[in-house]
Design an enzyme around this catalytic site. Structure first.
Site, PDB file in Angstrom:
ATOM      1  CG  HIS A 170      -1.326   8.698  -1.077  1.00  0.00           C
ATOM      2  ND1 HIS A 170      -2.182   8.069  -1.947  1.00  0.00           N
ATOM      3  CD2 HIS A 170      -1.868   9.898  -0.791  1.00  0.00           C
ATOM      4  CE1 HIS A 170      -3.220   8.858  -2.169  1.00  0.00           C
ATOM      5  NE2 HIS A 170      -3.055   9.980  -1.493  1.00  0.00           N
ATOM      6  CD  GLU A 199       5.550  14.823 -14.353  1.00  0.00           C
ATOM      7  OE1 GLU A 199       6.441  13.974 -14.189  1.00  0.00           O
ATOM      8  OE2 GLU A 199       5.774  15.994 -14.685  1.00  0.00           O
ATOM      9  CB  CYS A 234      10.169  19.853 -11.407  1.00  0.00           C
ATOM     10  SG  CYS A 234       8.589  20.017 -12.262  1.00  0.00           S
TER      11      CYS A 234
END
Length: 149
Positions: A75, A136, A25
């Site tokens: 986005h 998530e 990550c």
């Protein structure tokens, strides 16, 4: 009168990177987030009120969460403003990308804290934010409860 909890769910796509993290990550990547917002209050008991019987109109809750969270984060790519990712963020912004710089590491845990503050600030006085769940992935999520804070 009884206190009632109502929940509205939202979805949005957001990218992020965790600077200094020791796993995958640390790379820029994205998630299809699911946000569940639960508020608590007493249903309106005035029969002449157009919202009679409602804690809050789902469309009013939707407007708040869309304006504060979904329309902002959907986005977008989120970076901690205090990391070297700022250089990448500026490059992306210069190329027309939607980038958000925050003053925290953009983990689900910190994002849900940020979201709670933003939503609480917009709710009517008679309505309290009860909890948030920010999912998530299919199996990973962070939760915020007013009773814990």
């Amino acid at each position: 009168m009884s206190k009632i909890r109502i929940t509205k769910q939202f979805s949005f796509e957001t990218g992020h990177a965790l600077y200094g993290y020791d796993g995958k990550c640390k790379n820029v990547h994205g998630h299809s987030y699911k946000l569940s917002v639960t508020v608590i209050g007493e249903p309106i008991s005035v029969a002449t009120n157009v919202k009679f019987g409602m804690v809050i109109d789902f469309s009013d809750l939707k407007k708040i969460v869309r304006e504060e969270i979904v329309d902002v984060f959907d986005h977008a790519t989120v970076f901690n403003q205090n990391t070297p990712h700022v250089e990448l963020a500026n490059e992306l912004k210069n190329r027309g990308h939607h980038v958000i710089l925050v003053d925290y590491q953009p983990t689900s845990e910190n994002m849900v804290i940020d979201f709670a503050k933003k939503i609480k600030d917009r709710l009517p006085q008679s309505i309290d934010l009860h909890s948030l769940k920010l999912q998530e992935t299919e199996s990973s999520f962070a939760e915020w409860f007013a009773s814990d804070n």
